[in-house]
Design a protein around this motif. Structure first.
Motif, PDB file in Angstrom:
ATOM      1  N   THR A 169      -0.468   0.696  -0.760  1.00  0.00           N
ATOM      2  CA  THR A 169      -1.381   0.740   0.797  1.00  0.00           C
ATOM      3  C   THR A 169      -3.092   0.274   1.033  1.00  0.00           C
ATOM      4  O   THR A 169      -2.430  -0.083   1.398  1.00  0.00           O
ATOM      5  N   THR A 170      -2.994  -0.905   0.141  1.00  0.00           N
ATOM      6  CA  THR A 170      -3.595  -1.704   0.313  1.00  0.00           C
ATOM      7  C   THR A 170      -3.424  -3.420   0.707  1.00  0.00           C
ATOM      8  O   THR A 170      -2.759  -3.894  -0.541  1.00  0.00           O
ATOM      9  N   PRO A 171      -3.283  -4.245   1.180  1.00  0.00           N
ATOM     10  CA  PRO A 171      -3.485  -5.411   1.424  1.00  0.00           C
ATOM     11  C   PRO A 171      -4.063  -6.185   0.402  1.00  0.00           C
ATOM     12  O   PRO A 171      -4.541  -5.800  -0.241  1.00  0.00           O
ATOM     13  N   CYS A 172      -3.853  -7.328  -0.028  1.00  0.00           N
ATOM     14  CA  CYS A 172      -3.635  -8.517  -0.651  1.00  0.00           C
ATOM     15  C   CYS A 172      -3.955  -9.833   0.538  1.00  0.00           C
ATOM     16  O   CYS A 172      -2.921 -10.348   0.268  1.00  0.00           O
ATOM     17  N   THR A 173      -5.268  -9.933   0.438  1.00  0.00           N
ATOM     18  CA  THR A 173      -5.368 -11.337   1.103  1.00  0.00           C
ATOM     19  C   THR A 173      -6.824 -12.001   1.397  1.00  0.00           C
ATOM     20  O   THR A 173      -6.973 -11.704  -0.164  1.00  0.00           O
ATOM     21  N   SER A 174      -7.084 -12.494   1.790  1.00  0.00           N
ATOM     22  CA  SER A 174      -8.168 -13.396   0.795  1.00  0.00           C
ATOM     23  C   SER A 174      -9.476 -12.808   1.495  1.00  0.00           C
ATOM     24  O   SER A 174     -10.720 -13.238   0.373  1.00  0.00           O
ATOM     25  N   ALA A 175      -9.309 -12.163   1.767  1.00  0.00           N
ATOM     26  CA  ALA A 175     -11.056 -10.513   1.988  1.00  0.00           C
ATOM     27  C   ALA A 175     -11.043 -10.476   0.771  1.00  0.00           C
ATOM     28  O   ALA A 175     -11.961  -9.247  -0.212  1.00  0.00           O
ATOM     29  N   GLN A 176      -9.529  -9.550  -0.252  1.00  0.00           N
ATOM     30  CA  GLN A 176      -9.327  -9.299  -1.555  1.00  0.00           C
ATOM     31  C   GLN A 176      -8.804  -9.883  -2.542  1.00  0.00           C
ATOM     32  O   GLN A 176      -9.000  -9.857  -3.905  1.00  0.00           O
ATOM     33  N   LEU A 177      -9.271 -11.381  -2.415  1.00  0.00           N
ATOM     34  CA  LEU A 177      -9.028 -11.788  -3.425  1.00  0.00           C
ATOM     35  C   LEU A 177      -9.720 -12.164  -4.238  1.00  0.00           C
ATOM     36  O   LEU A 177     -11.596 -11.564  -4.769  1.00  0.00           O
ATOM     37  N   GLY A 178      -9.297 -11.628  -6.143  1.00  0.00           N
ATOM     38  CA  GLY A 178      -9.962 -11.104  -7.390  1.00  0.00           C
ATOM     39  C   GLY A 178     -10.598  -9.268  -7.104  1.00  0.00           C
ATOM     40  O   GLY A 178     -10.259  -9.010  -8.407  1.00  0.00           O
ATOM     41  N   MET A 179      -9.935  -8.670  -6.553  1.00  0.00           N
ATOM     42  CA  MET A 179     -10.347  -7.687  -6.714  1.00  0.00           C
ATOM     43  C   MET A 179      -9.355  -6.793  -7.248  1.00  0.00           C
ATOM     44  O   MET A 179      -7.868  -7.687  -7.595  1.00  0.00           O
ATOM     45  N   ARG A 180      -9.681  -5.788  -7.834  1.00  0.00           N
ATOM     46  CA  ARG A 180      -8.319  -5.122  -9.343  1.00  0.00           C
ATOM     47  C   ARG A 180      -8.126  -4.325  -8.962  1.00  0.00           C
ATOM     48  O   ARG A 180      -9.855  -2.957  -8.347  1.00  0.00           O
ATOM     49  N   MET A 181      -7.335  -3.376  -8.988  1.00  0.00           N
ATOM     50  CA  MET A 181      -7.127  -1.827  -9.240  1.00  0.00           C
ATOM     51  C   MET A 181      -6.346  -1.648 -10.071  1.00  0.00           C
ATOM     52  O   MET A 181      -4.994  -2.240 -10.412  1.00  0.00           O
ATOM     53  N   THR A 182      -5.998   0.003 -10.536  1.00  0.00           N
ATOM     54  CA  THR A 182      -5.569   0.537 -11.243  1.00  0.00           C
ATOM     55  C   THR A 182      -4.366   1.454 -10.248  1.00  0.00           C
ATOM     56  O   THR A 182      -4.544   2.107  -9.823  1.00  0.00           O
ATOM     57  N   VAL A 183      -3.064   1.291 -11.449  1.00  0.00           N
ATOM     58  CA  VAL A 183      -2.469   2.510 -10.528  1.00  0.00           C
ATOM     59  C   VAL A 183      -1.508   3.490 -11.497  1.00  0.00           C
ATOM     60  O   VAL A 183      -0.855   2.369 -12.181  1.00  0.00           O
ATOM     61  N   PRO A 184      -1.326   4.514 -11.759  1.00  0.00           N
ATOM     62  CA  PRO A 184      -0.166   5.025 -12.017  1.00  0.00           C
ATOM     63  C   PRO A 184       1.114   4.686 -12.556  1.00  0.00           C
ATOM     64  O   PRO A 184       1.271   4.525 -11.360  1.00  0.00           O
ATOM     65  N   TYR A 185       1.605   5.449 -13.725  1.00  0.00           N
ATOM     66  CA  TYR A 185       2.769   4.404 -13.371  1.00  0.00           C
ATOM     67  C   TYR A 185       3.501   5.410 -15.174  1.00  0.00           C
ATOM     68  O   TYR A 185       3.414   5.286 -15.443  1.00  0.00           O
ATOM     69  N   GLU A 186       4.845   5.604 -13.932  1.00  0.00           N
ATOM     70  CA  GLU A 186       5.914   6.347 -15.429  1.00  0.00           C
ATOM     71  C   GLU A 186       7.167   5.273 -15.107  1.00  0.00           C
ATOM     72  O   GLU A 186       7.688   5.602 -13.507  1.00  0.00           O
ATOM     73  N   ALA A 187       7.743   5.468 -16.290  1.00  0.00           N
ATOM     74  CA  ALA A 187       9.573   5.538 -16.159  1.00  0.00           C
ATOM     75  C   ALA A 187      10.305   5.057 -17.344  1.00  0.00           C
ATOM     76  O   ALA A 187       9.744   5.737 -18.714  1.00  0.00           O
ATOM     77  N   ASP A 188      11.850   5.403 -16.771  1.00  0.00           N
ATOM     78  CA  ASP A 188      12.283   5.872 -18.528  1.00  0.00           C
ATOM     79  C   ASP A 188      12.960   4.020 -18.864  1.00  0.00           C
ATOM     80  O   ASP A 188      13.152   3.299 -17.691  1.00  0.00           O
ATOM     81  N   TYR A 189      12.613   3.731 -19.945  1.00  0.00           N
ATOM     82  CA  TYR A 189      13.465   2.583 -20.275  1.00  0.00           C
ATOM     83  C   TYR A 189      14.787   2.910 -21.405  1.00  0.00           C
ATOM     84  O   TYR A 189      14.992   3.268 -21.928  1.00  0.00           O
ATOM     85  N   ILE A 190      16.411   2.656 -20.920  1.00  0.00           N
ATOM     86  CA  ILE A 190      17.079   2.913 -21.720  1.00  0.00           C
ATOM     87  C   ILE A 190      17.861   1.613 -22.037  1.00  0.00           C
ATOM     88  O   ILE A 190      18.402   0.304 -21.742  1.00  0.00           O
ATOM     89  N   PHE A 191      17.867   1.774 -23.508  1.00  0.00           N
ATOM     90  CA  PHE A 191      18.645   0.302 -24.747  1.00  0.00           C
ATOM     91  C   PHE A 191      20.059   0.780 -24.344  1.00  0.00           C
ATOM     92  O   PHE A 191      20.387   1.466 -25.691  1.00  0.00           O
TER      93      PHE A 191
END
Length: 197
Positions: A169-191
């Motif tokens: 939802t948030t673009p990455c352009t020159s206006a956001q340069l250096g901006m940091r964001m955290t996002v929640p994340y879930e996943a399964d890894y199968i070996f």
């Protein structure tokens, strides 16, 4: 020599024995509950072809990630400038089927290091999209380090059931340069390991 039957054991000593028995039984029960069976990911026909594991392999371990990913908006090309959200996590913590920790370093040369010292590194991968805000599903062709352990002789690693993990939802352009964001994340890894290995 006189022996004492349980009926003649003082009440305090008997209650301590009973408490110890309950404690040991509870610990054993909790230990048994910490094991989670593998999900039915060996039904590869339900997955997109690009992330399926070929015949002749079996799933031997599942690990899950449930946390956050950190991204930073960076310039990735000049003249003309192009900007992208780049992941800044050095590693992601996974928990395997038995509750043991696996350190995962994401990226094109992804790696996984189990608590027992065994490890595996990705040589190449394929992926398919999984929605706008979720990271894609992936299948890595992997190579084990040779250290004995849970990840010894692993040939494939899949990343499945991804939920979140991407900034949509948030673009990455020159206006956001250096901006940091955290996002929640879930996943399964199968070996996966070759059958009989």
């Amino acid at each position: 020599m006189q022996t004492t039957s349980p009926s003649h054991v003082p009440r305090g000593r008997l209650s301590r024995r009973f408490g110890l028995l309950v404690l040991v039984g509870s610990a054993a029960l909790l230990g048994a509950c910490s094991h989670r069976p593998l999900q039915p990911y060996n039904t590869q026909q339900d997955l997109p072809e690009a992330v399926r594991v070929p015949d002749g392999y079996q799933p031997v371990l599942e690990a899950t990630s449930n946390g956050t990913l950190l991204y930073e908006c960076q310039a990735v090309k000049r003249a003309p400038y192009e900007y992208e959200w780049l992941m800044r996590n050095g590693s992601v913590d996974l928990t395997d089927t038995y509750g043991a920790a696996i350190m995962h370093k994401p990226g094109a040369r992804a790696s996984w290091v189990h608590r027992d010292g065994s490890s595996v590194t990705a040589r190449e991968f394929s992926e398919v999209p999984n929605g706008i805000s979720s990271l894609p599903l992936q299948r890595y062709t992997a190579q084990s380090s040779g250290v004995p352990g849970v990840l010894h002789n692993i040939t494939y690693v899949q990343r499945l059931r991804t939920v979140g993990g991407w900034i949509s939802t948030t673009p990455c352009t020159s206006a956001q340069l250096g901006m940091r964001m955290t996002v929640p994340y879930e996943a399964d890894y199968i070996f996966w390991r070759a059958k009989g290995s």
